[in-house]
Design an enzyme around this catalytic site. Structure first.
Site, short mmCIF file in Angstrom:
data_model
loop_
_atom_site.label_atom_id
_atom_site.label_comp_id
_atom_site.label_asym_id
_atom_site.label_seq_id
_atom_site.Cartn_x
_atom_site.Cartn_y
_atom_site.Cartn_z
N GLY A 141 0.84 -1.19 0.00
CA GLY A 141 0.00 0.00 0.00
C GLY A 141 0.87 1.24 0.00
O GLY A 141 2.03 1.21 -0.43
N SER A 142 0.33 2.32 0.52
CA SER A 142 1.03 3.61 0.45
C SER A 142 2.20 3.66 1.43
O SER A 142 2.23 2.95 2.44
CB SER A 142 0.05 4.74 0.76
OG SER A 142 -0.45 4.57 2.07
N VAL A 190 1.00 4.68 5.11
CA VAL A 190 0.46 3.61 5.96
C VAL A 190 1.56 2.58 6.26
O VAL A 190 1.66 2.05 7.36
CB VAL A 190 -0.77 2.95 5.30
CG1 VAL A 190 -1.27 1.77 6.13
CG2 VAL A 190 -1.90 3.97 5.13
N GLY A 191 2.42 2.33 5.28
CA GLY A 191 3.52 1.36 5.48
C GLY A 191 4.44 1.78 6.62
O GLY A 191 4.82 0.94 7.46
N GLU A 234 5.64 -3.39 0.78
CA GLU A 234 5.75 -3.01 -0.63
C GLU A 234 4.96 -1.72 -0.80
O GLU A 234 3.73 -1.74 -0.73
CB GLU A 234 5.19 -4.12 -1.53
CG GLU A 234 5.93 -5.44 -1.43
CD GLU A 234 7.37 -5.35 -1.88
OE1 GLU A 234 7.74 -4.37 -2.56
OE2 GLU A 234 8.15 -6.26 -1.53
N CYS A 290 2.13 0.98 -8.88
CA CYS A 290 3.26 1.40 -8.03
C CYS A 290 4.54 1.60 -8.83
O CYS A 290 5.34 2.48 -8.53
CB CYS A 290 3.50 0.38 -6.94
SG CYS A 290 3.74 -1.30 -7.57
P1 NAD Z 1 -3.39 2.52 1.19
O1 NAD Z 1 -2.11 2.61 1.94
O2 NAD Z 1 -4.36 3.65 1.29
O3 NAD Z 1 -4.19 1.20 1.64
C1 NAD Z 1 -3.60 -0.06 1.57
C2 NAD Z 1 -4.23 -0.98 2.60
O4 NAD Z 1 -3.90 -0.50 3.89
C3 NAD Z 1 -5.74 -1.06 2.54
O5 NAD Z 1 -6.14 -2.40 2.66
C4 NAD Z 1 -6.19 -0.29 3.76
O6 NAD Z 1 -7.40 -0.79 4.26
C5 NAD Z 1 -5.06 -0.59 4.72
N1 NAD Z 1 -4.89 0.33 5.85
C6 NAD Z 1 -5.19 1.64 5.94
N2 NAD Z 1 -4.86 2.10 7.17
C7 NAD Z 1 -4.32 1.06 7.85
C8 NAD Z 1 -3.77 0.90 9.16
N3 NAD Z 1 -3.72 1.90 10.04
N4 NAD Z 1 -3.30 -0.31 9.50
C9 NAD Z 1 -3.33 -1.36 8.64
N5 NAD Z 1 -3.85 -1.26 7.40
C10 NAD Z 1 -4.33 -0.07 7.02
O7 NAD Z 1 -3.00 2.23 -0.33
P2 NAD Z 1 -3.95 2.13 -1.63
O8 NAD Z 1 -4.45 3.49 -1.98
O9 NAD Z 1 -4.94 1.03 -1.45
O10 NAD Z 1 -2.90 1.63 -2.72
C11 NAD Z 1 -2.09 2.50 -3.46
C12 NAD Z 1 -0.69 2.54 -2.91
O11 NAD Z 1 -0.14 1.23 -2.86
C13 NAD Z 1 0.24 3.36 -3.79
O12 NAD Z 1 1.10 4.12 -2.99
C14 NAD Z 1 1.01 2.28 -4.55
O13 NAD Z 1 2.26 2.71 -5.04
C15 NAD Z 1 1.13 1.21 -3.52
N6 NAD Z 1 1.35 -0.09 -4.14
C16 NAD Z 1 2.59 -0.67 -4.01
C17 NAD Z 1 2.85 -1.90 -4.63
C18 NAD Z 1 4.20 -2.55 -4.49
O14 NAD Z 1 4.30 -3.76 -4.73
N7 NAD Z 1 5.25 -1.83 -4.09
C19 NAD Z 1 1.85 -2.52 -5.37
C20 NAD Z 1 0.60 -1.92 -5.46
C21 NAD Z 1 0.36 -0.70 -4.83
#
Ligand code: NAD
Length: 478
Positions: A231-232, A235-236, A253, A287
């Site tokens: 994810g982002s 959040v990561g 990731e 991503c």
């Molecule tokens: P996001 O970070 O908003 O959400 C990702 C996940 O995190 C969701 O399931 C969400 O419910 C969960 N989440 C939110 N808050 C949380 C918390 N406090 N604790 C645990 N989980 C929580 O990301 P998004 O908008 O769904 O995805 C887009 C992002 O993901 C972009 O930044 C993109 O670059 C990245 N991405 C990376 C890869 C990779 O392999 N590097 C692949 C796909 C997407």
């Protein structure tokens, strides 16, 4: 919409479809027109605790299952998934606005990852080592880590839904999946698939809901041994702090701002289509998207002309039409982000030589020139169909610019000069680098992942055997 387990969508816990303990639901919308797509359970912290308890209890027996059985369940899941392709494709079209090309790519990639996961079960081997003591057999064995929390993003919910769950399951771990609130239905289809394939009750659980409401309960739960997150970066980083405090394993990731370098000796007939594929696939919500393109001056004008022309030609029609490349941006929040990045750049002097405007929820493929440090899109991830093209005077300047970023996910270079290509591959600060191909690449068994703000750890069959098992040293003494 007809959901597995009934409508409204339920949680999948301990091998049963259950309502959220609060009875609450939320609306999952089709991003193309914001119409209701599905109503789904809004999980609570209590539901997360139920799912973790189910996974922990199932792990007592699932962790002891034989590799041949896990291999058979995952092979059956792959077999069923191939047969259910239309259902998964429909969810990719209607739940997250994937154009057909992207949906085909995602389905095919996810299926190959599921097949590769089945093959992992037999590969979790230790080794026999020399010993300092006579008569001692010294060996290492691998055991599953326990309960793995898998958290997936909206943009590739099937690829990540499969990889982040099938790999830990192959190794004998129990899993709790928290999918993006934008893509809960894909996760419910996956629960149904695993159940029908014979994965034992409780080994796989899904809690749908809002990550900001329930995510911390999952990642901070003492019975969760590992978190695998995509994810982002924001959040990561938050999850990494929680995992550090709880002494948990974590794979992250995250986001990217991937550079594509085009040197003067490049084959533009290949570089331009690769650049188009690399940033406009799934309307830039990828991503690895090559949102920064550095082109050596002798070919800069020609590259921009051809890139702009190709961007203008991209189809924006029905998502199920194979010619459509540009679909909707997922949510109002993301649309505001993409819009503000373009407006900020243009207001500060950049030129949108292609796109810059919108048709409903779709942003036309946008090519920016004249982007400077003062503009937000220069450094931040836009996550939309927006590429900035920069002229550079030399390979050395291109490499320096490529590395001038907090991110480090993927990178690409087009050149016929082997020395430069190899130098770039070794010195670019990204976790992945592709020569004469776009930055957007993935295969099940490769070390997939990034550096810096793009994450920590690697995914892939080999990397996940390291990440999702613990080594134990055993001696047998005579
Ligand atoms: P996001 O970070 O908003 O959400 C990702 C996940 O995190 C969701 O399931 C969400 O419910 C969960 N989440 C939110 N808050 C949380 C918390 N406090 N604790 C645990 N989980 C929580 O990301 P998004 O908008 O769904 O995805 C887009 C992002 O993901 C972009 O930044 C993109 O670059 C990245 N991405 C990376 C890869 C990779 O392999 N590097 C692949 C796909 C997407």
């Amino acid at each position: 919409m007809d959901l597995p387990g009934g409508t409204p969508g339920r949680l999948w816990i301990a091998g049963e479809w259950v309502e959220a303990e609060s009875g609450a639901t939320f609306e999952d919308r089709n991003p193309d027109d914001d119409s209701p797509y599905a109503t789904v359970a809004r999980g609570t912290p209590g539901d997360i605790r139920r799912a973790v308890a189910a996974a922990r209890s199932a792990f007592q027996s699932y962790g002891q299952t034989l590799a041949k059985d896990r291999e058979a369940w995952l092979m059956e899941a792959a077999h069923l998934m191939a047969a259910r392709k239309p259902r998964f494709m429909d969810a990719l079209f209607d739940e997250i606005g994937s154009p057909r090309k992207k949906a085909e790519f995602e389905f095919g990639k996810a299926l190959s990852m599921l097949r590769a996961a089945a093959g992992m079960a037999r590969q979790a081997a230790g080794k026999v080592m020399p010993s300092d003591h006579a008569g001692r057999l010294s060996i290492s064995i691998r055991r599953p880590v326990g309960v793995v929390a898998a958290i997936t993003p909206f943009n590739v919910p099937l690829i990540k839904g499969v990889r982040l769950t099938a790999n830990p399951l192959a190794l004998g771990n129990a899993v709790v999946l928290l999918p993006s609130e934008e893509a809960p239905v894909v996760a419910l289809l996956l629960a149904e698939l695993y159940a029908d394939a014979g994965i034992p009750a409780g080994a796989f659980n899904v809690v749908t809901g809002y990550g900001h409401e329930i995510g911390d309960t999952l990642t901070g739960h003492p019975d969760v041994a590992m978190v695998t997150f995509t994810g982002s970066s924001r959040v990561g980083a938050h999850i990494q702090r929680i995992c550090a405090a709880g002494n948990k394993r974590v794979t992250l990731e995250l986001g990217g701002k991937s550079p594509l370098v085009v040197l003067a000796d490049a084959d533009l007939a290949k570089a331009v289509p690769a650049a188009v594929h690399g940033i406009f696939t799934y309307q830039g919500q990828v991503c690895m998207g090559n949102s920064r393109i550095y082109v050596e001056r002798p070919v800069y004008a020609s590259f921009v002309d051809n890139f702009k022309a190709a961007a203008d030609r991209l189809g924006m029609g029905d998502l199920r039409n194979p010619d459509t490349v540009i679909g909707p941006i997922i949510s109002r929040r993301q649309r505001d982000r993409v819009r503000s990045h373009i407006e900020d750049a243009v207001a500060k002097g950049a030129t949108a030589v292609a796109g810059g405007d919108w048709v409903g929820n779709r942003c036309r493929p946008t090519v920016l020139t004249g982007v400077t440090e003062a503009m937000v899109c220069c450094r931040e991830e836009t996550f939309g169909p927006v590429a900035a093209v920069y002229p550079v005077k030399s390979y050395e300047e291109a490499l320096a610019k490529a590395n001038d970023t907090a991110f480090g996910l993927s990178a690409a270079i087009f050149t016929r000069n082997l020395d430069r290509a190899l130098h770039f591959a070794q010195h670019v600060g990204a976790g992945m680098c592709h020569v004469n191909a776009s930055a957007l690449q993935d295969e099940p068994h490769v070390p997939f992942g990034g550096n810096g703000a793009s994450g920590a750890g690697r995914e892939g069959t080999e990397a996940d055997i390291e990440a999702m098992t613990v080594l134990k040293w055993v001696t047998v003494n005579s």
